[in-house]
Motif scaffolding. Structure first.
Motif, PDB file in Angstrom:
ATOM      1  N   LEU A  62       0.878  -1.164   0.000  1.00  0.00           N
ATOM      2  CA  LEU A  62       0.000   0.000   0.000  1.00  0.00           C
ATOM      3  C   LEU A  62       0.917   1.216   0.000  1.00  0.00           C
ATOM      4  CD1 LEU A  62      -2.556  -1.183   2.666  1.00  0.00           C
ATOM      5  CD2 LEU A  62      -3.167  -0.324   0.400  1.00  0.00           C
ATOM      6  N   ALA A  63       0.608   2.179  -0.849  1.00  0.00           N
ATOM      7  CA  ALA A  63       1.441   3.393  -0.912  1.00  0.00           C
ATOM      8  C   ALA A  63       0.534   4.590  -0.650  1.00  0.00           C
ATOM      9  CB  ALA A  63       2.072   3.503  -2.293  1.00  0.00           C
ATOM     10  N   VAL A  64       0.929   5.405   0.310  1.00  0.00           N
ATOM     11  CA  VAL A  64       0.140   6.601   0.626  1.00  0.00           C
ATOM     12  C   VAL A  64       0.952   7.818   0.193  1.00  0.00           C
ATOM     13  CG1 VAL A  64      -0.957   7.940   2.458  1.00  0.00           C
ATOM     14  CG2 VAL A  64      -0.919   5.442   2.587  1.00  0.00           C
ATOM     15  N   VAL A  76       0.331  -0.991  -4.983  1.00  0.00           N
ATOM     16  CA  VAL A  76       1.367  -1.085  -6.015  1.00  0.00           C
ATOM     17  C   VAL A  76       1.984  -2.479  -5.980  1.00  0.00           C
ATOM     18  CG1 VAL A  76       3.550  -0.073  -6.844  1.00  0.00           C
ATOM     19  CG2 VAL A  76       1.896   1.372  -5.643  1.00  0.00           C
ATOM     20  N   SER A  77       2.057  -3.137  -7.143  1.00  0.00           N
ATOM     21  CA  SER A  77       2.799  -4.401  -7.243  1.00  0.00           C
ATOM     22  C   SER A  77       4.146  -4.083  -7.864  1.00  0.00           C
ATOM     23  CB  SER A  77       2.103  -5.387  -8.188  1.00  0.00           C
ATOM     24  OG  SER A  77       0.894  -5.783  -7.662  1.00  0.00           O
ATOM     25  N   LEU A  78       5.218  -4.415  -7.144  1.00  0.00           N
ATOM     26  CA  LEU A  78       6.560  -4.258  -7.724  1.00  0.00           C
ATOM     27  C   LEU A  78       6.957  -5.615  -8.283  1.00  0.00           C
ATOM     28  CD1 LEU A  78       8.360  -2.155  -4.968  1.00  0.00           C
ATOM     29  CD2 LEU A  78       7.331  -1.333  -7.103  1.00  0.00           C
ATOM     30  N   LEU A  79       7.275  -5.645  -9.571  1.00  0.00           N
ATOM     31  CA  LEU A  79       7.510  -6.925 -10.244  1.00  0.00           C
ATOM     32  C   LEU A  79       8.989  -7.209 -10.456  1.00  0.00           C
ATOM     33  CD1 LEU A  79       4.727  -6.216 -12.900  1.00  0.00           C
ATOM     34  CD2 LEU A  79       4.477  -7.582 -10.841  1.00  0.00           C
ATOM     35  N   GLY A  80       9.872  -6.322  -9.949  1.00  0.00           N
ATOM     36  CA  GLY A  80      11.316  -6.495 -10.172  1.00  0.00           C
ATOM     37  C   GLY A  80      11.702  -5.995 -11.550  1.00  0.00           C
ATOM     38  N   GLU A  81      13.033  -5.921 -11.786  1.00  0.00           N
ATOM     39  CA  GLU A  81      13.570  -5.419 -13.068  1.00  0.00           C
ATOM     40  C   GLU A  81      12.942  -4.086 -13.480  1.00  0.00           C
ATOM     41  OE1 GLU A  81      12.926  -8.895 -15.316  1.00  0.00           O
ATOM     42  OE2 GLU A  81      14.345  -9.911 -14.003  1.00  0.00           O
ATOM     43  N   GLY A  82      12.662  -3.241 -12.488  1.00  0.00           N
ATOM     44  CA  GLY A  82      12.160  -1.902 -12.773  1.00  0.00           C
ATOM     45  C   GLY A  82      10.694  -1.858 -13.165  1.00  0.00           C
ATOM     46  N   ARG A  83       9.985  -3.001 -13.099  1.00  0.00           N
ATOM     47  CA  ARG A  83       8.580  -2.992 -13.549  1.00  0.00           C
ATOM     48  C   ARG A  83       7.620  -2.890 -12.364  1.00  0.00           C
ATOM     49  NH1 ARG A  83       7.656  -8.136 -15.786  1.00  0.00           N
ATOM     50  NH2 ARG A  83       9.273  -8.712 -14.333  1.00  0.00           N
ATOM     51  N   HIS A  84       6.479  -2.258 -12.606  1.00  0.00           N
ATOM     52  CA  HIS A  84       5.478  -2.163 -11.546  1.00  0.00           C
ATOM     53  C   HIS A  84       4.082  -2.158 -12.161  1.00  0.00           C
ATOM     54  CE1 HIS A  84       5.170   2.019 -12.877  1.00  0.00           C
ATOM     55  NE2 HIS A  84       3.965   1.987 -12.323  1.00  0.00           N
ATOM     56  N   MET A  85       3.084  -2.350 -11.298  1.00  0.00           N
ATOM     57  CA  MET A  85       1.686  -2.251 -11.730  1.00  0.00           C
ATOM     58  C   MET A  85       0.907  -1.565 -10.611  1.00  0.00           C
ATOM     59  SD  MET A  85      -0.011  -5.608 -13.306  1.00  0.00           S
ATOM     60  CE  MET A  85      -1.265  -5.875 -12.115  1.00  0.00           C
ATOM     61  N   ILE A  86       0.073  -0.595 -10.964  1.00  0.00           N
ATOM     62  CA  ILE A  86      -0.796   0.007  -9.935  1.00  0.00           C
ATOM     63  C   ILE A  86      -2.125  -0.747 -10.018  1.00  0.00           C
ATOM     64  CG2 ILE A  86      -1.943   2.123  -9.133  1.00  0.00           C
ATOM     65  CD1 ILE A  86       0.856   2.987  -9.257  1.00  0.00           C
ATOM     66  N   ARG A  87      -2.472  -1.472  -8.954  1.00  0.00           N
ATOM     67  CA  ARG A  87      -3.669  -2.321  -9.038  1.00  0.00           C
ATOM     68  C   ARG A  87      -4.932  -1.619  -8.581  1.00  0.00           C
ATOM     69  NH1 ARG A  87      -2.409  -7.550  -6.165  1.00  0.00           N
ATOM     70  NH2 ARG A  87      -4.481  -8.043  -6.907  1.00  0.00           N
ATOM     71  N   LYS A  88      -4.771  -0.626  -7.744  1.00  0.00           N
ATOM     72  CA  LYS A  88      -5.953   0.166  -7.334  1.00  0.00           C
ATOM     73  C   LYS A  88      -5.450   1.513  -6.863  1.00  0.00           C
ATOM     74  CE  LYS A  88     -10.102  -0.008  -4.472  1.00  0.00           C
ATOM     75  NZ  LYS A  88     -11.049   0.315  -5.529  1.00  0.00           N
ATOM     76  N   GLU A  89      -6.266   2.519  -7.032  1.00  0.00           N
ATOM     77  CA  GLU A  89      -5.815   3.850  -6.612  1.00  0.00           C
ATOM     78  C   GLU A  89      -7.021   4.724  -6.307  1.00  0.00           C
ATOM     79  OE1 GLU A  89      -2.258   5.682  -8.334  1.00  0.00           O
ATOM     80  OE2 GLU A  89      -3.692   7.048  -9.287  1.00  0.00           O
ATOM     81  N   TYR A 122      -8.190   2.556   4.400  1.00  0.00           N
ATOM     82  CA  TYR A 122      -9.186   1.512   4.680  1.00  0.00           C
ATOM     83  C   TYR A 122      -9.921   1.111   3.399  1.00  0.00           C
ATOM     84  CZ  TYR A 122     -12.983  -1.124   6.605  1.00  0.00           C
ATOM     85  OH  TYR A 122     -13.854  -2.142   6.863  1.00  0.00           O
ATOM     86  N   GLU A 123     -10.280   2.115   2.591  1.00  0.00           N
ATOM     87  CA  GLU A 123     -11.032   1.823   1.347  1.00  0.00           C
ATOM     88  C   GLU A 123     -10.241   0.897   0.420  1.00  0.00           C
ATOM     89  OE1 GLU A 123     -12.902   4.814  -1.155  1.00  0.00           O
ATOM     90  OE2 GLU A 123     -13.041   6.112   0.607  1.00  0.00           O
ATOM     91  N   VAL A 124      -8.941   1.162   0.286  1.00  0.00           N
ATOM     92  CA  VAL A 124      -8.132   0.327  -0.621  1.00  0.00           C
ATOM     93  C   VAL A 124      -7.877  -1.034   0.020  1.00  0.00           C
ATOM     94  CG1 VAL A 124      -5.911   0.142  -1.835  1.00  0.00           C
ATOM     95  CG2 VAL A 124      -7.082   2.341  -1.710  1.00  0.00           C
ATOM     96  N   TYR A 125      -7.582  -1.012   1.337  1.00  0.00           N
ATOM     97  CA  TYR A 125      -7.286  -2.262   2.052  1.00  0.00           C
ATOM     98  C   TYR A 125      -8.492  -3.201   2.018  1.00  0.00           C
ATOM     99  CZ  TYR A 125      -6.037  -5.422   5.824  1.00  0.00           C
ATOM    100  OH  TYR A 125      -5.757  -6.549   6.559  1.00  0.00           O
ATOM    101  N   ALA A 126      -9.694  -2.623   2.161  1.00  0.00           N
ATOM    102  CA  ALA A 126     -10.901  -3.460   2.171  1.00  0.00           C
ATOM    103  C   ALA A 126     -11.058  -4.195   0.844  1.00  0.00           C
ATOM    104  CB  ALA A 126     -12.128  -2.587   2.449  1.00  0.00           C
ATOM    105  N   ALA A 127     -10.636  -3.578  -0.246  1.00  0.00           N
ATOM    106  CA  ALA A 127     -10.756  -4.223  -1.563  1.00  0.00           C
ATOM    107  C   ALA A 127      -9.615  -5.212  -1.785  1.00  0.00           C
ATOM    108  CB  ALA A 127     -10.758  -3.155  -2.657  1.00  0.00           C
ATOM    109  N   SER A 419       3.929   7.362  -5.395  1.00  0.00           N
ATOM    110  CA  SER A 419       3.347   6.060  -5.037  1.00  0.00           C
ATOM    111  C   SER A 419       4.365   4.942  -5.266  1.00  0.00           C
ATOM    112  CB  SER A 419       2.102   5.780  -5.885  1.00  0.00           C
ATOM    113  OG  SER A 419       1.211   6.840  -5.749  1.00  0.00           O
ATOM    114  N   ILE A 420       5.003   4.955  -6.434  1.00  0.00           N
ATOM    115  CA  ILE A 420       5.960   3.864  -6.734  1.00  0.00           C
ATOM    116  C   ILE A 420       7.125   3.934  -5.742  1.00  0.00           C
ATOM    117  CG2 ILE A 420       7.432   2.834  -8.531  1.00  0.00           C
ATOM    118  CD1 ILE A 420       5.561   4.411 -10.528  1.00  0.00           C
ATOM    119  N   GLY A 421       7.594   5.158  -5.470  1.00  0.00           N
ATOM    120  CA  GLY A 421       8.721   5.333  -4.550  1.00  0.00           C
ATOM    121  C   GLY A 421       8.378   4.855  -3.143  1.00  0.00           C
ATOM    122  N   ALA A 422       7.136   5.113  -2.688  1.00  0.00           N
ATOM    123  CA  ALA A 422       6.746   4.653  -1.335  1.00  0.00           C
ATOM    124  C   ALA A 422       6.781   3.130  -1.294  1.00  0.00           C
ATOM    125  CB  ALA A 422       5.350   5.168  -0.990  1.00  0.00           C
TER     126      ALA A 422
END
Ligand code: GLC
Length: 434
Positions: A62-64, A76-89, A122-127, A419-422
């Protein structure tokens, strides 16, 4: 005085000579040295307890992003090798434009402010329940550890009460507990410049500095004389927006004296999104008072900060009505002005933006002087002014090129860096420190 002469005079008051810009570069580096030696300076060197990312960080976090205008929570999903995915925001302004709430004033207490942040978590965590959290907190704070920091003061005209000097870790985890989220682990608290640095270094190994120009302005860099517990170079937050060794004009003085923190954040008040529109408003009022341009029929210019910084982009684009920043249509803002008034204001707005670009470029060059030993230096940049102000990035790049003989630093745009940095910060913290 005729309008052309007035425009020239105001334009000149926003221009800084090459010689003075070079002095600013030298003084900025001198202040870095002073602050590293613990001497008083308008800059600080606030250790982040983090070193550049490796690119191999992985996991779900979770990134705030506690910014100057908005609060955003992401998964945020960090996938390694510099890749990421934002799954909810989800994102909410700190001050509702419809004025149903406003968390920026002294009427808001610390618990109320952090409850607001925790309710979004809470809203993001609940999902999507994920246990580790990284917090990007974009204000001056003294870090005691990677996940604990004390608020030094507010900037960017924020003023929630009973918060200065308090532990951000304690205020935030207490609010999370009130939401029933006591199991969440707040692994890292970082400044937004550090987040920008980490997000960029996750993808590129040559990053030496991270800079934000959005609501506020600040820069961090990699300092080899300060080491993390792994004996790696430390990322250090300079709170560069407070740099005070810069020449100010009549409008800067007016802006400063009406601000919440006179005498503070001088560089920020000359370059960042919170203040560029205000400088333009002060110029406009002056031109109206001197009878050089016509006054509006209503009092739309009397309220401080009535003009956003997008007005400068819009004036420079020369195309009234064009949307420069998504969601902002400044085309409606100055409907009473004549074409002649517009061209006069355009000249002045170019001078304001050009001064901002040269000041920031001079501080970047000072940082390059400080990290001279590194190859292919790259400066990560993020924030609405860097991203959306027409001509800002190219003006910084061309100033840097004109002032450095070889090995110019490259600018690397890092949208979503907070977000990615957090997430990267939370991933790089080893569990055994808890
Ligand atoms: C202000 C804050 C600083 C932050 C910057 C950009 O200058 O004091 O911590 O990095 O704004 O958001």
């Amino acid at each position: 005085m005729n309008s052309l002469k007035a425009a020239e005079e105001i334009k000149a008051s926003f221009s800084i000579s090459r010689m003075d810009l070079r002095k600013i570069r030298v003084r900025f580096q001198d202040q870095i040295h002073s602050t590293l030696m613990g001497k008083p300076a308008s800059l600080k060197s606030l250790p982040s307890f983090l070193s550049p990312a490796t690119g191999q960080e992985r996991g779900e976090f979770l990134a705030v992003d506690f910014g100057g205008s908005n609060l955003r929570v992401s998964l945020v999903s960090l996938l390694g090798e510099g890749r990421h995915m934002i799954r909810k925001e989800i994102s909410r302004p700190l001050k509702d434009p419809a004025l149903t709430y406003d968390y920026t004033t002294a009427a808001t207490s610390g618990p109320e402010l952090f409850n607001f942040a925790a309710s979004l978590v809470y809203e993001v965590y609940a999902a999507l329940p994920v246990q580790s959290l990284g917090l990007t907190f974009s204000y001056p704070m003294e870090q005691k550890n990677v996940n604990n920091a004390y608020l030094l003061r507010w900037t960017k005209e924020m003023k929630p009460r009973d918060t200065i000097g308090k532990s951000i870790y304690e205020m935030f985890t207490a609010a999370l507990a009130r939401q029933g989220l006591e199991k969440l682990m707040l692994k890292a608290i970082i400044n937004d410049t550090v987040a920008c640095f980490l997000a960029a270094s996750y993808q590129c190994p040559h990053v030496v500095a991270g800079s934000i120009c959005g609501t506020g302005h600040n820069t961090c860099y990699r300092e080899r004389s300060l080491r993390t517990s792994d004996n790696l170079p430390m990322i250090v937050n300079l709170e560069a927006g407070n740099f005070s060794d810069v020449p100010v004009n009549y409008y800067d003085q007016q802006l400063d004296s009406h601000s919440d923190d006179p005498g503070q954040q001088q560089l920020e008040k000359m370059v960042s999104g919170k203040y560029l529109g205000e400088l333009m408003r002060l110029v406009l009022l002056d031109l109206i008072n001197r009878g050089i341009i016509s006054a509006p029929a209503d009092d739309c210019l009397t309220r401080p900060y009535a003009l956003g910084s997008e007005i400068l982009g819009w004036l420079q684009s020369g195309q009234p009505g064009l949307n420069i920043v998504p969601g902002h249509n400044s085309g409606q803002l100055l409907p009473w002005l004549s074409q002649l008034d517009y061209s006069l204001l355009r000249t002045i707005s170019t001078a304001i933006v050009s001064r901002a670009s040269q000041l920031m470029a001079s501080t970047f060059l000072a940082i390059m002087d400080q990290v001279r030993y590194l190859l292919n230096p790259t400066i990560a940049v993020d924030g609405s002014v860097f991203l959306y102000m027409p001509g800002m990035i190219s003006a910084i790049e061309s100033f840097i090129r004109s002032e450095s003989a070889a090995d110019h630093p490259q600018l690397f745009m890092t949208a979503n860096g907070s977000s990615i940095g957090a997430a990267v910060a939370a991933a790089s913290v080893r569990n055994e420190i808890f």
